[in-house]
Design an enzyme around this catalytic site. Structure first.
Site, PDB file in Angstrom:
ATOM      1  N   CYS A 157      12.404  46.704  -9.413  1.00 16.45           N
ATOM      2  CA  CYS A 157      10.990  46.458  -9.720  1.00 16.45           C
ATOM      3  C   CYS A 157      10.112  47.586  -9.181  1.00 16.45           C
ATOM      4  O   CYS A 157      10.161  47.903  -7.987  1.00 16.45           O
ATOM      5  CB  CYS A 157      10.551  45.126  -9.104  1.00 16.45           C
ATOM      6  SG  CYS A 157       8.789  44.767  -9.327  1.00 16.45           S
ATOM      7  N   CYS A 172      22.698  33.019 -12.976  1.00 18.30           N
ATOM      8  CA  CYS A 172      22.118  33.813 -11.883  1.00 18.30           C
ATOM      9  C   CYS A 172      23.111  33.958 -10.730  1.00 18.30           C
ATOM     10  O   CYS A 172      23.679  32.972 -10.253  1.00 18.30           O
ATOM     11  CB  CYS A 172      20.834  33.161 -11.398  1.00 18.30           C
ATOM     12  SG  CYS A 172      20.036  34.027 -10.024  1.00 18.30           S
ATOM     13  N   CYS A 183       2.524  42.812 -14.405  1.00 18.87           N
ATOM     14  CA  CYS A 183       3.838  43.252 -14.877  1.00 18.87           C
ATOM     15  C   CYS A 183       3.712  44.097 -16.147  1.00 18.87           C
ATOM     16  O   CYS A 183       4.569  44.957 -16.411  1.00 18.87           O
ATOM     17  CB  CYS A 183       4.745  42.052 -15.149  1.00 18.87           C
ATOM     18  SG  CYS A 183       5.468  41.326 -13.659  1.00 18.87           S
ATOM     19  N   CYS A 217      21.673  38.058  -4.657  1.00 17.39           N
ATOM     20  CA  CYS A 217      21.548  39.293  -5.427  1.00 17.39           C
ATOM     21  C   CYS A 217      20.109  39.790  -5.324  1.00 17.39           C
ATOM     22  O   CYS A 217      19.167  39.009  -5.444  1.00 17.39           O
ATOM     23  CB  CYS A 217      21.919  39.038  -6.887  1.00 17.39           C
ATOM     24  SG  CYS A 217      21.774  40.489  -7.958  1.00 17.39           S
ATOM     25  N   CYS A 273      13.408  44.312 -14.666  1.00 18.13           N
ATOM     26  CA  CYS A 273      14.212  43.244 -14.051  1.00 18.13           C
ATOM     27  C   CYS A 273      15.088  42.548 -15.077  1.00 18.13           C
ATOM     28  O   CYS A 273      16.229  42.175 -14.785  1.00 18.13           O
ATOM     29  CB  CYS A 273      13.300  42.251 -13.326  1.00 18.13           C
ATOM     30  SG  CYS A 273      12.071  41.431 -14.382  1.00 18.13           S
ATOM     31  N   CYS A 284      17.172  42.517  -9.256  1.00 22.08           N
ATOM     32  CA  CYS A 284      15.910  42.443 -10.003  1.00 22.08           C
ATOM     33  C   CYS A 284      14.732  42.873  -9.131  1.00 22.08           C
ATOM     34  O   CYS A 284      13.703  43.335  -9.653  1.00 22.08           O
ATOM     35  CB  CYS A 284      15.690  41.047 -10.583  1.00 22.08           C
ATOM     36  SG  CYS A 284      15.538  39.732  -9.351  1.00 22.08           S
ATOM     37  N   ASP A 327      10.620  25.925   2.041  1.00 18.68           N
ATOM     38  CA  ASP A 327      11.707  25.671   1.089  1.00 18.68           C
ATOM     39  C   ASP A 327      12.529  24.467   1.530  1.00 18.68           C
ATOM     40  O   ASP A 327      13.754  24.459   1.415  1.00 18.68           O
ATOM     41  CB  ASP A 327      12.590  26.919   0.970  1.00 18.68           C
ATOM     42  CG  ASP A 327      13.523  26.863  -0.234  1.00 18.68           C
ATOM     43  OD1 ASP A 327      13.230  26.095  -1.168  1.00 18.68           O
ATOM     44  OD2 ASP A 327      14.539  27.574  -0.223  1.00 18.68           O
ATOM     45  N   CYS A 378       6.524  46.088 -18.645  1.00 15.47           N
ATOM     46  CA  CYS A 378       7.760  46.418 -17.927  1.00 15.47           C
ATOM     47  C   CYS A 378       8.801  45.308 -18.105  1.00 15.47           C
ATOM     48  O   CYS A 378       8.495  44.121 -17.984  1.00 15.47           O
ATOM     49  CB  CYS A 378       7.458  46.608 -16.442  1.00 15.47           C
ATOM     50  SG  CYS A 378       8.919  46.974 -15.437  1.00 15.47           S
ATOM     51  N   CYS A 436      19.483  42.887 -14.837  1.00 14.29           N
ATOM     52  CA  CYS A 436      20.204  41.707 -14.351  1.00 14.29           C
ATOM     53  C   CYS A 436      21.682  41.773 -14.750  1.00 14.29           C
ATOM     54  O   CYS A 436      22.000  41.828 -15.944  1.00 14.29           O
ATOM     55  CB  CYS A 436      19.578  40.429 -14.901  1.00 14.29           C
ATOM     56  SG  CYS A 436      20.418  38.926 -14.339  1.00 14.29           S
TER      57      CYS A 436
END
Length: 364
Positions: free
Chosen positions: A263, A229, A203, A256, A209, A259, A149, A206, A213
């Site tokens: 899951c 966000c 996924c 946070c 998430c 989400c 990153d 579903c 939020c």
């Protein structure tokens, strides 16, 4: 930045490429990585999606996402001579959270789980360098460059295309056997290794998430508006947080996890295999008021080597002020906030005034 020089590429001393790949993966696991895949140095398919994302303004003030687009799409432009990319992930949970449960602890400062211990950027880069050393000892000279990153890299796309997992509707990578509580890193190399194949997505229908939020930042499946966000607002954004989003932020003072916590795939979440992610200074159960009493010197001391340092002291105080405003009414909270007005910059003072008004609004 040094480039991988094609003239320095050396055949792998008669080593079978598949056998070498298997050996590299085994070494990665020994070094504490939870998984290792070999990716093709090509992320062109991600570029149109990023351009649309930028056009919608979903990146907020993260101007760096507008830069080096071609290098993001073509890793060989970022590090010339790259022939394969070793993608790794590292689990960071210290305790496995209760499945599909969001804790309700309004007086506790919630810090994203990845950020409670040592800075993962340093952890990943250090161990990727160790992996490169081990490979070099086995194969002879080759060129490599580690990332975590820390450069214009489509790291999620590269990992996904090599089978590390699939992108969930919250836009995070999900692994079928490990959930999503992990961080990613890459080792760009001049090695000609066989590439791994993509995984399938799971996924289905579903929308957990999206529904959970707190600020409705997931505006559509696989589409996140960073401007809403909580992770962006409490970490990247330096200004006055819009009043309409403050209640949704609750007591989340750095990032946070909601989400991810909701899951269903995180019922398989795995714990960290190294101690670096263990919480420091009680950051897994510290109160908002205790954090509020940190002065800047304390903040700098206790966030040394921590990703929390990134947000800066005043923005951290801004976030805590919001948390105190969202906490249950307390006369001591109100008095503490009033006494702190002159100790912070104008941006923090705006949030202090809001927090005091919110506290009075809950007074019985």
């Amino acid at each position: 930045m040094s480039a991988i020089r094609s003239s320095q590429h050396i055949p792998m001393q008669q080593l079978d490429p598949e056998a070498l790949k298997a050996w590299i993966k085994a070494q990665a696991l020994q070094l504490g990585f939870a998984d290792c895949v070999i990716a093709r140095p090509d992320a062109q398919a991600e570029l149109p999606r990023l351009r649309e994302y930028l056009a919608r303004g979903y990146h907020g003030n993260m101007k760096f996402l507008q830069e080096n687009l071609e290098k993001r799409a073509d890793p060989t432009l970022l590090v010339p001579g790259t022939r394969s990319i070793i993608c790794v992930r590292m689990n960071y949970l210290v305790e496995t959270p209760k499945a599909r449960h969001i804790p309700d602890q309004p007086n506790t400062a919630i810090i994203a789980r990845y950020a409670r211990g040592r800075d993962y950027h340093k952890i990943l880069r250090g161990r990727l360098k160790q992996l490169a050393t081990r490979i070099r000892e086995k194969t002879g000279s080759f060129e490599s460059r580690p990332f975590a990153d820390s450069a214009p890299v489509f790291e999620k796309s590269l990992a996904e295309n090599a089978g590390m997992g699939w992108t969930g509707k919250h836009t995070l990578l999900i692994h079928r056997q490990s959930g999503s509580f992990f961080v990613l890193g890459e080792l760009f190399t001049s090695l000609e290794l066989p590439f791994d194949l993509p995984a399938t997505a799971h996924c289905g229908s579903c929308t957990a998430c999206i529904d959970i939020c707190p600020t409705q930042a997931i505006v559509a499946p696989y589409s996140l508006d960073a401007r809403k966000c909580i992770a962006y607002l409490t970490i990247e954004y330096q200004g006055i947080i819009p009043a309409g989003l403050r209640r949704g932020i609750g007591n989340r003072v750095f990032g946070c996890d909601d989400c991810q916590l909701i899951c269903p795939w995180n019922r398989f979440a795995r714990k960290a295999s190294i101690a670096d992610f263990n919480p420091r200074h009680g950051l897994d159960h510290i109160s908002l008021l205790e954090l509020w009493h940190w002065n800047e010197a304390t903040f700098l001391e206790r966030t040394e080597g921590s990703p929390i340092r990134r947000t800066g002291y005043q923005s951290f105080m801004r976030n805590i002020a919001i948390g105190l405003g969202n906490a249950p009414y307390s006369a001591s909270v109100v008095e503490t906030l009033k006494a702190s007005r002159s100790q912070h910059d104008e941006i923090v003072q705006v949030h202090i005034d809001w927090a005091i008004a919110e506290q009075y609004g809950k007074q019985v």
